[in-house]
Design an enzyme around this catalytic site. Structure first.
Site, PDB file in Angstrom:
ATOM      1  N   LYS A   5       0.810 -31.381  -9.030  1.00 11.14           N
ATOM      2  CA  LYS A   5       2.313 -31.041  -9.372  1.00 11.14           C
ATOM      3  C   LYS A   5       2.567 -29.478  -9.968  1.00 11.14           C
ATOM      4  CE  LYS A   5       6.445 -33.021 -11.766  1.00 11.14           C
ATOM      5  NZ  LYS A   5       6.921 -33.765 -12.489  1.00 11.14           N
ATOM      6  N   SER A  55      11.212 -36.583 -10.813  1.00 13.62           N
ATOM      7  CA  SER A  55      10.904 -35.187 -10.355  1.00 13.62           C
ATOM      8  C   SER A  55       9.662 -35.052  -9.706  1.00 13.62           C
ATOM      9  CB  SER A  55      10.914 -34.386 -11.684  1.00 13.62           C
ATOM     10  OG  SER A  55       9.715 -34.631 -12.586  1.00 13.62           O
ATOM     11  N   SER A 106      10.091 -39.956 -13.820  1.00 12.10           N
ATOM     12  CA  SER A 106       9.670 -38.870 -13.057  1.00 12.10           C
ATOM     13  C   SER A 106       8.262 -39.073 -12.277  1.00 12.10           C
ATOM     14  CB  SER A 106       9.471 -37.663 -13.530  1.00 12.10           C
ATOM     15  OG  SER A 106      10.545 -36.910 -13.877  1.00 12.10           O
TER      16      SER A 106
END
Lengths: 95, 513
Positions: B78, B180, B204
């Site tokens: 990420k 997210s 998330s």
């Protein structure tokens, strides 16, 4: 509680975010929607309740007071938008 | 032989050790898959050269019989994790072309254990969002698409993909992957890596995992070091993996977790062998079902899925008990005070002086204000402003202090529940299945926030939570269940998660890209 246009301007300035005049009304609506949503917390009885400071009980860790890092000024400055020598360059602050 | 990208992380690990294929072949298969899947926008930076170099090193270790736990296994990272000499942006314009001179602790541990980096994954800007639509690199596309089904939701749930007729007229509306960690979830679901790192502040990891039919675990606060992860809300942020199976999540978490002197909130306790928790008996465990998670107007298919989950765990020998978590409904509003407050403080560092974007202004204040106006997207600006307001003079007690008191009550609810002998709590993971890109653009921000209604309580209390795919919606999209555990009892979540996975089967998106 809700915010008026002047408060939106004040918050934006406190947050150091430039906001154009034509954005104020929209932002005000959005902020007020969020504030209305969180308003329901006022119905919770919180008398005598300690505010949370740490989700997992832990003692603050301490370490020996000694230098563990340093001598990496090139690393620190590597991403500077503007620099001069070993300094970050900013617009004039003091006349 | 199965396509290399379709292997699970555990299968690939075993295949590499048996020398059935090489780490170089495994990396190359993923590099090609990533190139062919750019329409999904999962990767914001591909690092094929790094991947090949790491794979070469892995092959040497494998050949020498010196393989580390993740030797040669290609992962996606990420873009919230700082990676040394590799651009890290948190998917915000304000970080511009920021290239860290250091590596996050979590990724350091992954490389220490032999993993291979494929690239950086898309996410909502500063992890603020539930649809991956706030990224400055644009939205990520969910590999799942709606299929119209001819069966009713409850039987579709029981039968999984087999009852969904893909020849039916489907809708090609591109769907969000959740957020997210949308890039992480999509990269895993679309076979663009074997596993991915992710972070979870209010849901998330678990919400995008659910929207893509993948597994995601947010460990206990303090389990993984936050050092080198771009900060959103420091008292809530935790790193965790997204993977295709529960076993894979257990393997990755073991490498990601552990004490780090550089994060004073990371916990100094041994990391268990999570994989060993899989297959342990569920018989005799007590599972709590919280009535407060039964929302008014909740889709019947979500309720049906939940009931199915209860039945599966009961069949596996668990005792099911009703529990009460009375402050559940206050978790989301309290979160929308605590998280923006901490964010407004954390994001004060983006001022155009030391790194990232700088927009010239009349004076230094003007430079700050223009930089932050141009560098932050709309959602981030909104949250920073809310946070600034609730922390401002005269409002602190009414908002922030009250929210932190409510947080104490939320945590107490869980503690009382666990004190009664409950081993884990079962809930739905999300209130709906994936929605269309742009579908909520005109809605109030609150509507988007409601995505996290089942997950946010877990962050507020610092507990571990795992989301496991459990069925398909009437539209043929993945739905998931969440298990919430005691602090640092991730092992029980892996045991129970594996039991759910075994009962529900796995869910794979048909390739169309």
């Amino acid at each position: 509680m809700s915010v008026d246009a002047a408060t939106v301007r004040r918050i934006a300035h406190l947050a150091r975010i430039a906001v154009a005049d034509d954005e104020i009304a929209h932002l005000q609506g959005e902020l007020n929607a969020i504030l209305a949503f969180v308003e329901q917390l006022s119905e919770v009885i919180t008398d005598g309740i300690e505010p949370m400071t740490s989700v997992i009980p832990m003692e603050m860790k301490k370490r020996e007071d000694k230098v563990t890092d340093g001598g990496i000024s090139e690393d620190v400055l590597r991403n500077a938008p503007a620099r001069e020598g070993n300094y970050f360059l900013v617009p004039k602050v003091v006349e | 032989m199965t396509e290399l990208t379709a292997l699970t992380l555990a299968e690939a690990r075993d295949g590499l050790r048996k020398r059935a294929f090489s780490a170089a072949e495994l990396a190359d298969a993923h590099i090609v898959a990533i190139e062919q899947a750019r329409a999904l926008n999962a990767y914001v930076l591909e690092t094929p050269d790094t991947a090949r170099a790491m794979a070469k090193n892995a092959d040497a270790r494998l050949k020498a019989g010196d393989a580390r736990p993740l030797e040669g296994l290609p992962l996606g990272i990420k873009d919230l994790f700082a990676t040394k000499d590799v651009r890290t942006t948190a998917c915000s314009r304000i970080l511009d072309n920021f290239v860290p001179t250091y590596e996050s602790t979590v990724t350091t541990q992954l490389w220490r254990d032999g993993a291979v980096m494929l690239g950086k994954l898309n996410n909502d800007e500063f992890a603020m969002g539930s649809s991956n639509e706030t990224s400055c690199f644009g939205p990520v596309v969910n590999p799942w698409r709606r299929t119209r089904t001819r069966v009713n939701p409850s039987s579709a749930l029981q039968e999984g993909a087999s009852r969904v007729d893909p020849t039916c007229d489907g809708s090609n509306t591109p769907l969000v992957p959740g957020g997210s960690s949308g890039g992480s979830a999509v990269a895993v679901a679309a076979l663009l890596c074997l596993g991915a790192t992710a972070t979870d502040t209010g849901g998330s990891i678990r919400q995008p995992a659910t929207f893509t039919g993948t597994v995601g675990i947010k460990p206990t606060y303090g389990r993984c070091s936050r050092w080198g992860i771009v900060a959103f809300a420091s008292s809530l942020d935790q790193a965790g993996p997204i993977t295709r199976t529960v076993r894979d999540a257990a393997i990755l978490l073991r490498s990601m977790a552990g004490h780090d002197p550089k994060d004073s909130t990371s916990v100094d306790r041994a990391v268990p062998d999570y994989e060993a928790a899989l297959g342990k008996p569920v018989k005799g465990m007590t599972i709590g079902i919280p009535n407060e998670y039964r929302l008014d107007g909740m889709a019947p298919e979500i309720d049906a899925l939940w009931k199915q989950g209860v039945a599966w765990l009961k069949d596996a020998g668990a005792n099911i008990v009703d529990v009460s978590l009375p402050h559940t409904k206050y978790a989301l509003p309290a979160y929308y005070i605590v998280a923006p407050a901490e964010a407004s403080s954390n994001l004060a560092r983006y001022d155009g002086v030391r790194y990232g974007l700088r927009s010239p202004g009349r004076d230094v204040i003007g430079m700050y204000e223009k930089t932050r106006a141009e560098g932050f997207g709309a959602e981030v600006r909104r949250r920073v402003m809310i946070g600034t307001y609730v922390l401002s003079a005269g409002y602190y007690d009414a908002y922030y202090l009250r929210a932190q008191k409510v947080r104490t009550l939320i945590k107490r609810d869980f503690e009382e529940c666990f004190a009664k002998g409950v081993d884990a709590i079962l809930t739905p993971a999300t209130p709906t299945d994936a929605f269309g890109i742009g579908e909520k653009a005109g809605a109030s921000p609150i509507e988007m926030y409601l995505n996290d209604v089942f997950t946010v309580t877990v962050n507020m209390a610092g507990l571990p939570g795992i989301a496991v795919p459990a069925g398909l919606s009437a539209d043929g999209l993945p739905l998931g269940l969440q298990l919430i555990g005691r602090p640092f009892d991730e092992e029980t979540l892996f045991t129970l998660g594996a039991a759910l996975e075994q009962a529900a089967g796995r869910f794979k998106a048909e390739r169309w890209w």
